[in-house]
Design a protein around this motif. Structure first.
Motif, PDB file in Angstrom:
ATOM      1  N   GLY A 100       0.814  -1.213   0.000  1.00  0.00           N
ATOM      2  CA  GLY A 100       0.000   0.000   0.000  1.00  0.00           C
ATOM      3  C   GLY A 100       0.842   1.256   0.000  1.00  0.00           C
ATOM      4  O   GLY A 100       0.520   2.241  -0.677  1.00  0.00           O
ATOM      5  N   ALA A 101       1.943   1.232   0.762  1.00  0.00           N
ATOM      6  CA  ALA A 101       2.856   2.378   0.773  1.00  0.00           C
ATOM      7  C   ALA A 101       3.503   2.544  -0.597  1.00  0.00           C
ATOM      8  O   ALA A 101       3.668   3.667  -1.084  1.00  0.00           O
ATOM      9  N   ALA A 102       3.866   1.438  -1.221  1.00  0.00           N
ATOM     10  CA  ALA A 102       4.461   1.494  -2.554  1.00  0.00           C
ATOM     11  C   ALA A 102       3.448   2.046  -3.561  1.00  0.00           C
ATOM     12  O   ALA A 102       3.802   2.843  -4.435  1.00  0.00           O
ATOM     13  N   ALA A 103       2.193   1.635  -3.437  1.00  0.00           N
ATOM     14  CA  ALA A 103       1.155   2.140  -4.333  1.00  0.00           C
ATOM     15  C   ALA A 103       0.936   3.636  -4.118  1.00  0.00           C
ATOM     16  O   ALA A 103       0.735   4.381  -5.089  1.00  0.00           O
ATOM     17  N   ALA A 104       0.988   4.092  -2.860  1.00  0.00           N
ATOM     18  CA  ALA A 104       0.848   5.525  -2.583  1.00  0.00           C
ATOM     19  C   ALA A 104       1.985   6.306  -3.241  1.00  0.00           C
ATOM     20  O   ALA A 104       1.769   7.370  -3.830  1.00  0.00           O
ATOM     21  N   PHE A 105       3.195   5.770  -3.170  1.00  0.00           N
ATOM     22  CA  PHE A 105       4.335   6.418  -3.831  1.00  0.00           C
ATOM     23  C   PHE A 105       4.119   6.457  -5.341  1.00  0.00           C
ATOM     24  O   PHE A 105       4.361   7.479  -5.989  1.00  0.00           O
ATOM     25  N   GLY A 106       3.659   5.346  -5.912  1.00  0.00           N
ATOM     26  CA  GLY A 106       3.416   5.303  -7.350  1.00  0.00           C
ATOM     27  C   GLY A 106       2.355   6.295  -7.789  1.00  0.00           C
ATOM     28  O   GLY A 106       2.499   6.964  -8.821  1.00  0.00           O
ATOM     29  N   LEU A 107       1.287   6.407  -6.997  1.00  0.00           N
ATOM     30  CA  LEU A 107       0.235   7.375  -7.320  1.00  0.00           C
ATOM     31  C   LEU A 107       0.764   8.809  -7.225  1.00  0.00           C
ATOM     32  O   LEU A 107       0.439   9.662  -8.044  1.00  0.00           O
ATOM     33  N   ARG A 108       1.584   9.074  -6.210  1.00  0.00           N
ATOM     34  CA  ARG A 108       2.172  10.402  -6.074  1.00  0.00           C
ATOM     35  C   ARG A 108       3.094  10.709  -7.250  1.00  0.00           C
ATOM     36  O   ARG A 108       3.072  11.795  -7.802  1.00  0.00           O
ATOM     37  N   ALA A 109       3.881   9.726  -7.657  1.00  0.00           N
ATOM     38  CA  ALA A 109       4.778   9.915  -8.793  1.00  0.00           C
ATOM     39  C   ALA A 109       3.977  10.190 -10.063  1.00  0.00           C
ATOM     40  O   ALA A 109       4.344  11.061 -10.864  1.00  0.00           O
ATOM     41  N   PHE A 110       2.874   9.462 -10.246  1.00  0.00           N
ATOM     42  CA  PHE A 110       2.032   9.667 -11.426  1.00  0.00           C
ATOM     43  C   PHE A 110       1.405  11.059 -11.401  1.00  0.00           C
ATOM     44  O   PHE A 110       1.410  11.779 -12.407  1.00  0.00           O
ATOM     45  N   ALA A 111       0.852  11.445 -10.242  1.00  0.00           N
ATOM     46  CA  ALA A 111       0.237  12.769 -10.119  1.00  0.00           C
ATOM     47  C   ALA A 111       1.269  13.867 -10.360  1.00  0.00           C
ATOM     48  O   ALA A 111       0.992  14.853 -11.051  1.00  0.00           O
ATOM     49  N   ASP A 112       2.465  13.693  -9.805  1.00  0.00           N
ATOM     50  CA  ASP A 112       3.535  14.663  -9.989  1.00  0.00           C
ATOM     51  C   ASP A 112       3.893  14.782 -11.465  1.00  0.00           C
ATOM     52  O   ASP A 112       4.033  15.898 -11.992  1.00  0.00           O
ATOM     53  N   CYS A 113       4.020  13.658 -12.136  1.00  0.00           N
ATOM     54  CA  CYS A 113       4.368  13.654 -13.554  1.00  0.00           C
ATOM     55  C   CYS A 113       3.299  14.369 -14.380  1.00  0.00           C
ATOM     56  O   CYS A 113       3.610  15.225 -15.211  1.00  0.00           O
TER      57      CYS A 113
END
Length: 166
Positions: A79-92
């Motif tokens: 879940g923490a990894a998914a949160a990081f991935g979502l943040r990276a996607f939103a940032d991009c």
């Protein structure tokens, strides 16, 4: 001390500590997405819009913290990894939009990103070596080859056709 820290990070990324390779796969997908954000980030910095980038990152902070808390609470490390991935996607997406490159980026990367996500799905959801796995893998290979052919410059295609027709 640093060697011990380095070994523990390696064990986390490779799934040896949790026994869950899925976490490492999600993290790697997040890092991959984050790499694409570097281009619009550099464009905005070069255009003297550093304050805009900072505001963007500040705006991401609270949603990321909420997603991180929820991810850890309900799903643990994946879940923490998914949160990081979502943040990276939103940032991009936000940085591409602010740099005026969002439409171009999605048209150029849409199919490769879809292929990557389908490959991740095949790797996680299907047992390796089974008939369905092979069928899905060969299908993804065919789609990848077709996309590469379509995206190749005309000179490269002509050269390949010359070699094939010999």
């Amino acid at each position: 001390m640093s060697k011990k820290f380095s070994n523990s990070n390696h064990q986390i990324l490779t799934g040896q500590i949790t026994g869950n390779k899925f976490t490492a796969q999600i993290l790697l997908l997040g890092f991959w997405i984050n790499a694409f954000a570097r281009v619009p980030y550099a464009q905005l910095q070069a255009a003297a819009l550093a304050s805009l980038v900072a505001k963007c990152h500040l705006g991401e902070l609270i949603p990321y913290m909420l997603a991180l808390y929820a991810g850890l609470h309900f799903w643990g490390l994946p879940g923490a990894a998914a949160a990081f991935g979502l943040r990276a996607f939103a940032d991009c997406v936000l940085l591409l939009w602010l740099a005026g490159s969002l439409r171009v980026a999605f048209s150029a990367l849409g199919v490769p990103v879809l292929q990557l996500l389908l490959g991740l799905t095949v790797a996680v959801a299907l047992p390796a070596g089974g008939g369905v796995w092979w069928l899905a893998t060969l299908g993804l290979l065919a789609v990848s080859l077709a996309w590469a052919w379509r995206s190749a410059p005309i000179k490269v295609r002509r050269l390949v056709m010359k070699i094939v027709n010999r």
